[in-house]
Design a protein around this motif. Structure first.
Motif, mmCIF file in Angstrom:
data_model
loop_
_atom_site.group_PDB
_atom_site.id
_atom_site.type_symbol
_atom_site.label_atom_id
_atom_site.label_comp_id
_atom_site.label_asym_id
_atom_site.label_seq_id
_atom_site.Cartn_x
_atom_site.Cartn_y
_atom_site.Cartn_z
ATOM 1 N N LEU A 94 0.859 -1.179 0.000
ATOM 2 C CA LEU A 94 0.000 0.000 0.000
ATOM 3 C C LEU A 94 0.898 1.232 0.000
ATOM 4 O O LEU A 94 1.498 1.579 1.014
ATOM 5 N N VAL A 107 1.827 5.102 0.014
ATOM 6 C CA VAL A 107 1.257 6.367 0.462
ATOM 7 C C VAL A 107 2.223 7.502 0.113
ATOM 8 O O VAL A 107 3.372 7.270 -0.251
ATOM 9 N N VAL A 164 1.758 6.829 11.425
ATOM 10 C CA VAL A 164 0.593 7.590 11.907
ATOM 11 C C VAL A 164 -0.669 7.242 11.116
ATOM 12 O O VAL A 164 -1.772 7.477 11.595
ATOM 13 N N ASN A 165 -0.512 6.673 9.921
ATOM 14 C CA ASN A 165 -1.681 6.255 9.139
ATOM 15 C C ASN A 165 -1.975 4.761 9.281
ATOM 16 O O ASN A 165 -2.763 4.215 8.512
ATOM 17 N N LYS A 215 -5.690 3.488 9.237
ATOM 18 C CA LYS A 215 -6.367 3.621 7.945
ATOM 19 C C LYS A 215 -5.861 2.585 6.953
ATOM 20 O O LYS A 215 -6.608 2.080 6.121
ATOM 21 N N LEU A 216 -4.575 2.291 7.026
ATOM 22 C CA LEU A 216 -3.995 1.303 6.111
ATOM 23 C C LEU A 216 -4.514 -0.091 6.425
ATOM 24 O O LEU A 216 -4.863 -0.863 5.532
ATOM 25 N N PHE A 218 -7.929 -0.274 5.145
ATOM 26 C CA PHE A 218 -7.908 -0.402 3.682
ATOM 27 C C PHE A 218 -7.612 -1.846 3.280
ATOM 28 O O PHE A 218 -8.085 -2.336 2.264
ATOM 29 N N LEU A 255 -3.041 1.528 18.275
ATOM 30 C CA LEU A 255 -2.590 1.099 16.942
ATOM 31 C C LEU A 255 -2.320 -0.402 16.994
ATOM 32 O O LEU A 255 -1.190 -0.858 17.018
#
Lengths: 716, 716
Positions: free
Chosen positions: B121, B123, B251-252, B255-256, B259, B425
């Motif tokens: 993925l 980014v 930090v993402n 969301k990953l 996804f 997380l």
């Protein structure tokens, strides 16, 4: 009634035309930029009144469902505010896997379409930029917005023009005194061109206050939009993050010209990030603090702006919104670029050629033809040095958004850096027939001159000889002075390299400068004549400058649709019990991206999670890897229809389904997103077919003609 | 004599082995990092003595002609110091057209090889980074070098370790007191591991002074290497330019994971710029202040580090320089990755898989197999949380250069951000068989609790329930306290969203915190048991991190050769009269880049500037454009041989010559750079053939077999 309305429209149009004539007249009489701006603002006001009336008579435009769009963009991780788990900061965004893939595809297509096709010289320069570069470009002095802050809390800062705008819009909406409306509207339209003092004056006049606290505000001050930093320890070297990529090209001009065997014209290009420290960013992805640009600087002789490949775009019909259209209250119209050059609407073929190439690029990647226009700058918008400028604008739910600027910037940038750096940034033109030229010859009495000035002698002569090329008028004056006073005085800054050779010699009296008195017996500055075969000149530059984030945003809006699009509000599917209807807005949306730009070219779907099918999905994936075609496997347990819907939503144009026939004979189903048509073919055929569909060497019609149609259980 | 030398070598090797055993022993007994560092330094010293002795017995290595290399890189604009017309600034470089094209090719190949192949993925995150992110990552506190400055001129700053190193090297070279040599050498080897105080102490001891002025120096201070800036007006939001791209991925993470349909393992990747404000950069392109990185974060369950595709790299023989090799004085050796996993040299399959993939990538783009090794970190080099780490190092004329780090960073990064941001997380593992788990249940008396704490009630409960997951021990303590004191006191920071829903609840007593006293009658914290089907865990991360600039530099060195390479010094062509021989070093050099990475795939050369030939060169260019293959036209008047030499020097692998036969029958000559072999084929065949040669679906041998050989006037 229609005829009454038409008469009203005619009257309004006449008002526009009158004002347009006034602007033209002012321009020809050399009005100031400020005066022109005011006249243009009035013109825009009249045009707005005309547009409003016309809109009443036209069928309503379909409303873009921004709520559904935003939801899909968020859910499918096209982008997200940066550092969200730390509550983020305005104006910074991260691209997720879908957005990032689209961006990578866009940049790769850009490189093919512009850099490769035109043999441009691509460079990749530092973002950290030392101050002298941005002083020369004018950014240190002029790259500012007006800032006001809360008098009781200096941490609350606002853009003065934005506050005034919002305040006036509120006053207009409240409409307490209709007689004041025209004034409000006039100020609103002139906003962009007000001076610091004028903005401050209006803010006081209308009592604009801090939005949340209601406190009074400071007077506007200029705030530089560059991010400052320092390079090296102890804040020794002042620098900024570049606000555009162009300067990296200009400062490398000499090396680029050399790389191009000293031939002009040529274009250099750069893709990279730039930074603008917006005071208070709004409008999401359209106004951000860090963004990717792609810029082209096409260097050309000032009088040779014809383009050898112009014929290839001359017949393109492009939506132009010329200065004349804007001055006459006309709407943009589709014009062949060849005609726009012939009648002088576009200044020169090179500019016209780039407009054509931009048009071809934008429509290839999926920008809708009807939502792309080229708007020419009005007299008050252009920098004093620019000779013509067109913005490629895309229509979005935020209105027409400037995505690309395409300007003829004349010799401004190279001249500025030439002067500031003391390095001549010129090219040479070989003349067809030599000419006789008058010039001032620099003739020192070499040995006496050298004896007097020693190691500085070379520097003084370099300075005078540079004047010969760059500033012959000044050299002429020095010549007269030498004749009259029998001496000249110079204050110079000289720089030498490690070996003591002169590197730079410029006039100046700051620190490090030296004073020289040169007596007439050691130097002649003699008016002479010579036959010239080659002529030095500062090239002009034509600059197409692309805002990549804005193009991506427009592209996604242009290709997004919901199942309810086009249906009148009332016909929309009724909400399920106990559920707000808005929650359903983002179901079954489609992103009809062209294959060349889609984040993945293909989805691979095993019909079920039967291990044989999942294993074959991996085999299919290998076939796609071997072809270097991007794909996504969805082997989740959702129904095949649901899984197709998911990929439709991220714009995947093709899908391959693995079913029990695949186990038997390795055949798969290939589905096209927009028609939902399906064919049956082998796994390797599928990978190769998708590759060719994605790079435009095959159409879906070709595929339908070549392979048997399939209508089985996979139908979504 | 040989046998004496061999005996000496054996003795030296024994000393290395002894010290290696000592380090191993210290490690197993839990010595501190500092203690280990000193022992390792001694080990390196002994190894250096061994290497020196061994080198005396081996044939001399060919010397790389860096002077010629630098000249070609400069003349052909691979890169240049940034802002050179303004005298530039150390540590910033621009890539010119050749360097930029190589970089673009490298990044595109990287994306295919890693991102596409593994379905990573990708980014694209902000470079501007707010302070809390870099506090959590440890960069604000620990990303420092030691700085000293001239006591009489604070603008003169130096890296303390660099000055001490240079000083010691001078002392060793001067060799005034041979008895001190061992001490000097020991300090030199331990340099990397000294504390601020130790470095300061040695600098005073040896009287290190400012290099040019000879002035005294300040004591060393820590200098943070991040470029600071502020975001928004009035320096309100403190930020830095990121020192690495990895943080944007961490930090993402949530969301990953979302996804990726909440499935682990998965990898995220990012290509982008990072910044390090080096105190005084040296070594040209290898130590710069702004650079491109490509980073992968592979998230995986801590106990499931096997890799399904490991078998595909298991048989690769890779030059490994393991910790054991380094501890035993052995040289690196070629080991099959499968064996390295079996015998535990490499910690786990996922790490081994990435080492294999890196090896394949590097050799594909042209890094020489023999000049690429993977060096494992010594016990003192690794961060405390890392479980294994290997650097891919390339041999250059500057020595072995670290180009890629490949580390198993355990759960460090996600844990740090989890704690600092208050956002869990984690990932979830579905258990094969459910387990019974003890936990503390949070049971409020809902209505009374709500009445007392009103809108904060939800926040307090969120805090306690978060503890259930993230810090069960603390919840257990609270439970005991509640039991004992009949109340608990909490100091919390609560954040709500626009709709009043709780967003974040963390403990803290800074500004904005609130105190709560919760009586036992309103809340039970009850030890309970439950059947658990799903288990939360913090994923581990395996991080391959690529320094793109260093790879490009190594790649260019590895593929550069001069006609004199391999010839002994004395056999070199004699210098022309009155010319220094060095001036000729850079003639007829060849850059044997693989086609996939070469800046242009093909040069198009009209035999002469006959208009017919020049026109046909344009036709050939169109054929290459249509195939999307990059090319360069050289229609200058230089001889065909000279023009081939020019393109050999920038690594163009193929050339097409247009001659008078082309006018007759559209056939052209296609030449291969390294063999200088030529074939004859049609223009379109040439474009397609070059395309396939460049993407490795065709070899030159295939081309020779397919088309007639050509030996005409174009022979260079």
């Amino acid at each position: 009634m229609a005829s009454t309305a038409e008469a009203e429209i005619e009257a309004l149009r006449k008002l526009v035309v009158q004002q347009g004539d006034l602007v033209r007249d002012m321009k020809s009489k050399g009005a100031t930029k400020q005066e022109l701006a005011k006249a243009v603002a009035e013109l825009k006001l009249r045009k707005a009144a005309l547009d409003e009336k016309e809109a009443l008579l036209s069928p309503p435009e379909p409303v873009f469902n921004r709520t559904a769009f935003d939801k899909v963009m968020k859910r499918r991780f096209f982008w997200t505010p940066s550092f969200q788990i730390y509550n983020g900061v305005a104006g910074l965004y991260d691209y997720g896997p879908t957005g990032c893939a689209i961006k990578a595809n866009l940049l790769s297509l850009w490189r093919s379409h512009f850099v490769f096709e035109e043999q441009m010289l691509e460079v990749d320069c530092s973002m950290l930029t030392i101050e002298p570069v941005l002083k020369a470009s004018g950014h240190v002095a002029r790259f500012t917005d007006l800032l006001v802050s809360d008098v009781q809390d200096s941490t609350q800062c606002f853009r003065a023009d934005h506050l005034l705008e919002a305040h006036l819009e509120k006053l207009i909406a409240a409409n307490q005194d209709p007689s004041l409306l025209p004034e409000y509207q006039k100020v609103l339209t002139e906003l962009d061109n007000f001076s610091k003092e004028e903005i401050g004056g209006y803010m006081r006049k209308y009592g604009v206050r801090a939005p949340e606290t209601g406190h009074e505000l400071t007077d506007p001050v200029e705030f530089n939009l560059m991010f400052p930093t320092s390079i090296g320890p102890n804040s020794l070297i002042k620098g900024y993050l570049r606000p555009e990529t162009a300067q990296g090209i200009f400062v490398n001009f000499r090396k680029l010209l050399d790389f191009n065997n000293n031939k002009l014209p040529f274009a250099a290009a750069q893709i990279g990030s730039s930074f603008r420290n917006e005071i208070s960013p709004r409008a999401g992805l359209l106004r951000v603090r860090e963004f990717t640009m792609a810029e082209i600087e096409h260097f050309v002789h000032p009088e040779k702006k014809d383009h050898p490949k112009f014929a290839s775009v001359a017949d393109l019909g492009v939506l132009l919104y010329s200065r004349e259209d804007q001055l006459s209250g006309r709407n943009p119209s589709r014009v062949k670029l060849g005609d726009a050059i012939k009648n002088g609407t576009i200044d020169n073929q090179t500019l016209g050629y780039f407009i054509g190439r931009i048009y071809l690029f934008m429509t290839k990647i999926g920008i809708k033809d009807a939502k792309l226009r080229f708007r020419q700058h009005m007299p008050n918008e252009m920098a004093h040095y620019a000779s013509d400028c067109w913005d490629a604008e895309c229509k979005t739910s935020f209105g027409w958004v400037e995505c690309i600027g395409c300007a003829d910037r004349s010799a401004y940038d190279l001249s500025q850096h030439s002067e500031a750096s003391g390095t001549t940034l010129n090219a040479q033109l070989t003349l067809d027939t030599p000419v006789i030229e008058e010039y001032i010859d620099v003739l020192p009495d070499a040995s006496a001159f050298g004896k007097l000035f020693r190691k500085d002698a070379e520097g003084i002569l370099k300075y005078l000889r540079d004047l010969q090329v760059n500033n012959p008028c000044q050299l002429e004056e020095l010549s007269k002075k030498l004749e009259a006073d029998k001496k000249i005085n110079l204050s110079l800054i000289l720089e030498f390299n490690d070996k003591g050779k002169i590197e730079k010699a410029v006039s100046g009296d700051g620190p490090g400068s030296k004073q020289f008195e040169i007596p007439a017996n050691l130097l002649q500055l003699k008016p002479s004549k010579r036959e010239v075969f080659v002529k030095d000149y500062t090239p002009n530059v034509i600059e197409p400058s692309f805002g990549i984030g804005r193009i991506i945003y427009s592209l996604l809006e242009h290709n997004f649709s919901t199942p309810d699009d086009g249906k009148p509000q009332k016909e929309k599917a009724p909400a399920a019990k106990g559920k707000a209807p808005a929650d359903d807005d983002d179901k079954d949306c489609i992103l009809s991206l062209p294959a060349c730009i889609a984040p993945y070219k293909c989805v691979i779907l095993p019909l079920s999670n039967n291990p044989d099918l999942v294993k074959l999905a991996k085999t299919a994936a290998d076939a796609f890897n071997a072809m270097d075609v991007s794909y996504k496997v969805d082997d989740s347990s959702a129904s095949i229809g649901r899984r197709y819907a998911r990929t439709d939503e991220i714009g995947v144009p093709f899908g391959v389904t693995i079913d029990f026939d695949t186990v038997k004979n390795s055949s798969v189903t290939l589905r096209e997103r927009d028609s939902k048509g399906q064919v049956r073919l082998s796994m390797t055929e599928a990978a190769e077919t998708v590759k060719r569909l994605a790079n435009n060497t095959l159409t879906w019609a070709d595929v339908l003609a070549k392979f048997p149609k399939f209508e089985g259980q996979q139908q979504a």
